[in-house]
Design a protein around this motif. Sequence first.
Motif, mmCIF file in Angstrom:
data_model
loop_
_atom_site.group_PDB
_atom_site.id
_atom_site.type_symbol
_atom_site.label_atom_id
_atom_site.label_comp_id
_atom_site.label_asym_id
_atom_site.label_seq_id
_atom_site.Cartn_x
_atom_site.Cartn_y
_atom_site.Cartn_z
ATOM 1 N N ILE A 184 -0.687 11.526 -0.003
ATOM 2 C CA ILE A 184 0.498 11.183 0.788
ATOM 3 C C ILE A 184 1.156 12.460 1.290
ATOM 4 C CG2 ILE A 184 2.692 9.936 0.759
ATOM 5 C CD1 ILE A 184 1.798 8.712 -1.848
ATOM 6 N N HIS A 241 0.839 -1.181 0.000
ATOM 7 C CA HIS A 241 0.000 0.000 0.000
ATOM 8 C C HIS A 241 0.882 1.243 0.000
ATOM 9 C CE1 HIS A 241 1.274 -0.278 4.115
ATOM 10 N NE2 HIS A 241 0.980 1.008 4.227
ATOM 11 N N ASP A 242 2.220 1.038 0.085
ATOM 12 C CA ASP A 242 3.143 2.153 0.244
ATOM 13 C C ASP A 242 3.683 2.609 -1.115
ATOM 14 O OD1 ASP A 242 5.301 3.857 0.744
ATOM 15 O OD2 ASP A 242 5.765 2.843 2.631
ATOM 16 N N LEU A 243 3.192 3.743 -1.572
ATOM 17 C CA LEU A 243 3.594 4.215 -2.901
ATOM 18 C C LEU A 243 5.055 4.627 -2.931
ATOM 19 C CD1 LEU A 243 0.265 6.027 -3.522
ATOM 20 C CD2 LEU A 243 1.222 4.375 -5.104
ATOM 21 N N GLY A 244 5.614 4.976 -1.792
ATOM 22 C CA GLY A 244 7.025 5.306 -1.734
ATOM 23 C C GLY A 244 7.889 4.093 -2.046
ATOM 24 N N VAL A 249 6.983 1.481 -3.803
ATOM 25 C CA VAL A 249 6.785 1.184 -5.216
ATOM 26 C C VAL A 249 7.633 2.119 -6.094
ATOM 27 C CG1 VAL A 249 5.098 1.411 -7.070
ATOM 28 C CG2 VAL A 249 4.524 0.144 -5.017
ATOM 29 N N ALA A 250 7.650 3.397 -5.733
ATOM 30 C CA ALA A 250 8.396 4.381 -6.529
ATOM 31 C C ALA A 250 9.867 3.990 -6.620
ATOM 32 C CB ALA A 250 8.259 5.774 -5.906
ATOM 33 N N LEU A 274 -4.782 9.027 -4.613
ATOM 34 C CA LEU A 274 -3.851 8.343 -3.716
ATOM 35 C C LEU A 274 -2.535 9.102 -3.636
ATOM 36 C CD1 LEU A 274 -3.710 4.476 -4.291
ATOM 37 C CD2 LEU A 274 -4.469 5.718 -2.279
ATOM 38 N N LEU A 275 -2.003 9.464 -4.797
ATOM 39 C CA LEU A 275 -0.711 10.164 -4.831
ATOM 40 C C LEU A 275 -0.807 11.497 -4.101
ATOM 41 C CD1 LEU A 275 0.448 9.417 -8.483
ATOM 42 C CD2 LEU A 275 1.553 8.669 -6.371
#
Lengths: 335, 341
Positions: free
Chosen positions: B260, B215-218, B220-221, B256-257
């Motif tokens: 954060i 769930h952590d877009l960081g 994934v990035a 979502l983005l």
Amino acid sequence: MSPPSLLSVRDLAVHFPVGRRGLLGRPARWLKAVDGVSFDLERGKSLGLVGESGCGKSTTARAIVGLQRATAGSVQLDGVDLTRLDRRAWLPHRRRVQMIFQDPYASLDPRQTVGSILAEPLAIHGLARRRERRLRAMALLEAVGLNPRHVARYPHEFSGGQRQRIGIARALALEPELLVCDEPVSALDVSIQAQIINLLEQLRQRFGLAYLFIAHDLAVVRHLCERVAVMYLGRVVEVAERDRIFSSPRHPYTRALLSAVPVADPQRERERRRTVLRGDVPSPLDPPAGCPFHPRCPERERVADDACEARVPPLGPCGGAPEHHTACHLEAGLE
Amino acid sequence: MDTPLLSVRDLAVRFDTPHGSVRAVDGVSFDLAEGETLGLVGESGSGKSVTNLALMGLIPRPPGVIEAGSVRFGERDLLALAPEELRRIRGNEIAMIFQDPMTSLNPLLTVGRQLTEVLEEHRGLSRREARSLCARGLADVGIPEPETRLDSWPHELSGGMRQRVMIAMALLCQPRVLIADEPTTALDVTIQAQILELLSRLQERHGTAIVLITHDLGVVAGVADRVHVMYAGRLVEAAETHALFARPAHPYSEGLLASIPSFDGDPSEPLASIAGQPPDLAELPPGCAFAPRCPLAEEACRSGTPLLEQVADPRAAAPRYSACRVAPALLGRHAAGEATS
């Protein structure tokens, strides 16, 4: 003399006995969860307490609200030392300090309606008659963005984010001056987390609340707190204004912590130079001698200093900025 | 893409509960190429974990039912295999690591016993042969004194150490696919950084393809080559990582983005947030499941579920997909925004 801070914590220590032999025997060892923590929090301001699991941030919070007995030190609310009060004497102060918990599922009684959950603190403190309590409960629901008509519903009828709103409403019921928030958004999904962060900020302005905000997510803390204290193994290793902590951190642990947080930007995330700390946080049962961070400290590869292994560094002024304190022997030699 | 290593088509998983049936995964398709990292992003209940449990044959039945779909792995369709055949692949060619290393290790067996079991089962090695390979496996994931650690019990290890043991176990048979379900969520950030670095180093060495569920877009990035976003059981966006973060083509990804908290935004500004709550899968609205929370929703969005379709993005290096009627307009707005800034 300036008036006392709303909250003033001095040399707070919380030690747990481990391996006690028999009921009355002497403990074999002491786990020093909190070991000499000091900070101040002014009325209407917010202080973030950050650090990794086991650093003592939650135990510090529990000692401040009286859920945990302090082993040593003082917790002063408007100049009154709460640690010296017995249960009865504590009661009138208790309504001034309220707490929000991490888990919105576990911290609400599933058998009570939302209305009675919100009315209970009012009844305990004798603050409102029965009929008024229901109206107060409805007003509280409204204040946290819930439908006041849902006052007769049970916790399971709400989603996780809505339950956290109920937890916040309960904390607000006694019109406290200080809210201690222990990881209030970390169990929530990102889209809901943002709603709750915005709500907390809005409530702070509306009611003039002070927040002690415990979190492991540094970006969340940056959003809500004007000052930040970083803890490691039961001690505060750095404390400063928000901008100082995030733009010019002085303690090697704060730097490593900041560099480890992933940012949601592929370009920057792949280009940044990251300090990956070696090893794990040592056990608080067996903390290293000297500076608690020295076995993992990346700076020690550059500058060797015997002091790091010999003495615990005191929290002292640094970096030329007022109100910026750190506890590091090598601080003066850092870039 | 050449022939993908793993190819999921039209996967649908239903759970029959006392309160009615819910479709946890609905028409999910994706390919996974050798050596790549695919990020699968979504909030609780979006179906990201169920998708991967389904392709490993780990959905409890009942209450779970795999309603439709295929999972091609080489010549085989994993969904059509007998449990015995699937067991030979699972833990061997396809391995999995879970969020909580405490509950996924057996507390009654030493670390060494749990590790050697994998090699005895899949490779038919003797225990002694297996033991020396396992010690090497632990050394590879950065565990000091691996020989001694083989005799440790799970409770004697820290969370980071346990997760390393799980990774060592998953990699023992040099799997071609590693499914990592929130592998660092339970860990502190400094330990998370260690584990992510370890995963990418091991991936480089063995060419393992990774499905990273988070769930952590960081996270994934930093590590994903491509990102798939799930909402209410469906894939709503699929794109190459840089393109998705720079120009999200679905209002949910965009929301979502934006929600954060960042390290450089103005902290006195309220965070952008997505209104409302994630939907109850048992009572999905007609039309697009995100429409009730979507700032761009039009009347047409409330009837007819949008399909995942390719959207034109001249600046993207690879084709990208969105399940949103207004995706072209959204991309156009990003392009205009970039041109003016």
